[in-house]
Design an enzyme around this catalytic site. Structure first.
Site, PDB file in Angstrom:
ATOM      1  N   PRO A  13       0.841  -1.210   0.000  1.00 61.03           N
ATOM      2  CG  PRO A  13      -0.728  -1.565   1.679  1.00 61.03           C
ATOM      3  CD  PRO A  13       0.587  -2.070   1.156  1.00 61.03           C
ATOM      4  CB  ALA A  14       0.943   4.210  -2.212  1.00 63.08           C
ATOM      5  N   GLY A  18       3.511   6.466   9.603  1.00 65.42           N
ATOM      6  CA  GLY A  18       4.828   6.575  10.232  1.00 65.42           C
ATOM      7  C   GLY A  18       4.681   6.519  11.742  1.00 65.42           C
ATOM      8  CG  ASP A  43       8.027   2.898   8.289  1.00 63.67           C
ATOM      9  OD1 ASP A  43       8.539   2.178   7.410  1.00 63.67           O
ATOM     10  OD2 ASP A  43       8.705   3.596   9.082  1.00 63.67           O
ATOM     11  CE1 TYR A  48      12.244   5.390  13.610  1.00 65.64           C
ATOM     12  CE2 TYR A  48      10.205   4.350  12.928  1.00 65.64           C
ATOM     13  CZ  TYR A  48      11.373   5.010  12.610  1.00 65.64           C
ATOM     14  OH  TYR A  48      11.656   5.290  11.294  1.00 65.64           O
ATOM     15  CE  LYS A  77      12.115   2.450   8.638  1.00 62.72           C
ATOM     16  NZ  LYS A  77      11.128   2.844   9.658  1.00 62.72           N
ATOM     17  CG  HIS A 110      16.780   2.726  10.760  1.00 62.21           C
ATOM     18  ND1 HIS A 110      16.008   2.606  11.885  1.00 62.21           N
ATOM     19  CD2 HIS A 110      16.437   3.905  10.205  1.00 62.21           C
ATOM     20  CE1 HIS A 110      15.236   3.679  11.999  1.00 62.21           C
ATOM     21  NE2 HIS A 110      15.477   4.474  10.996  1.00 62.21           N
TER      22      HIS A 110
END
Ligand code: A2P
Length: 317
Positions: A13-14, A18, A43, A48, A77, A110
């Site tokens: 999916p585009a 985030g 994502d 994070y 990542k 990453h």
């Protein structure tokens, strides 16, 4: 929903959500809400520091029937301190435990920068591993092992230059499916986009709204505002859109994936709706003509010239 087709025919999916800068205390509700709104691409990244909470949101979204695992695209990542080949799989296994998943759709390196295993973020040159000690090709072989073992369907890179991708393509068994890079109207990277299109590498745009909520160590004084740029504001008001929607739709219409971050339900919905609008060719051209102002995420924190890391070697520019 626009989708980007990967080399093997799988569809990504585009528009994604985030999650950088979404605090552990708020990201659970954000991911639950985003999935209810219709986001099907999330994502994530170990760095994070919020994958455990996102994992709880996934489990609850699956069990309450909001979405099926196979209908959700999840990216994560590999952090810089797990670049040694032997450390790649354990890092991915930890991410899968935290995210409460059996597999990822996409696992990215990453940054093309290696840190010592015990270091989360560098405070001196001593915290780095040189690319001789932790060659990217060896990290990539570890990533390929994860695909072969079914832990991730696809692998890719983030913050890689054309030169580094070419080096990877030369020696790889499994090609990188994606390069995730900073992209927005002030940093459009047309040459990178053209190169990746030619190589069937999907490009994902990070910081599409300018990431104004970045912590101070990632910020520069007097940064230009995408939201307040006259061209963006004019296009937005002429089309009854917000600046954020123009930025998101511009990214999708350029053929990239895009991962705006929000922790606000109304803005999550507004951003999602941007995927369904359309900008005229004329508006796309006006944005393409905006003056380049360079990167917001400069990579200046990866500075260890004695070990071969500088801005010049990072971006190969
Ligand atoms: P918030 O999370 O409070 O909505 P990026 O995606 O480039 O990292 O930018 C994220 C920043 O943009 C955050 O500060 C986020 O704030 C803000 N943001 C996200 N969506 C919108 C929107 N539709 N309008 C205004 N600001 C937004």
């Amino acid at each position: 929903m626009d989708k980007l087709i990967l080399r093997n025919g799988d569809a990504m999916p585009a528009l994604g959500l985030g999650t950088w800068k979404s605090d552990p205390g708020e990201v659970y509700n954000v991911v639950r809400e985003a999935i209810k709104i219709g986001y099907r691409h999330i994502d994530c990244a170990a760095f994070y520091g919020n994958e455990t909470e996102i994992g709880q949101a996934f489990i609850d979204a699956f069990s309450s029937g909001d979405v099926k695992r196979e209908d959700l695209w999840v990216t994560s990542k590999l952090w810089n301190n797990a670049h040694l080949k032997k450390d790649v799989r354990p890092a991915l296994e930890k991410t899968l435990r935290d995210l409460r998943l059996d597999y990822l759709d996409l696992y990215l390196i990453h940054w093309p920068v290696a840190l010592k295993p015990e270091v989360q973020f560098p405070s001196s040159t001593n915290d780095f591993l040189s690319l001789n000690d932790a060659p990217i090709a060896a990290t990539w072989a570890g990533m390929e092992g994860c695909v072969k073992d079914g832990l991730s369907k696809h692998i890719g890179v983030s913050n890689f230059s054309i030169k580094k991708i070419k080096q990877l393509l030369d020696g790889c068994e499994i090609r990188p499916a994606v390069n995730q890079i900073e992209l927005h109207p002030f940093h459009q990277q047309p040459t990178m986009l053209e190169f990746c299109n030619k190589e069937y590498i999907v490009v994902t745009a990070y910081s599409p709204l300018g990431s104004t909520d970045r912590p101070p160590q990632f910020k520069n004084p007097n940064e230009p505002s995408l939201f307040e740029n006259t061209t963006i504001v004019k296009i937005a008001s002429a089309n009854g859109l917000s600046s954020a929607q123009v930025l998101i739709r511009w990214a999708i219409q350029r053929g990239t994936s895009v991962i705006p971050k929000s922790v606000n339900p109304a803005r999550l919905k507004q951003n999602f709706d941007a995927a369904g609008i359309s900008l005229s060719n004329e508006d796309m051209k006006k944005i393409a003509a905006l003056e380049a102002k360079g990167r917001l995420i400069t990579g200046k924190f990866w500075d260890a010239p004695e070990l071969g890391y500088s801005l010049a070697t990072l971006w190969d520019e």
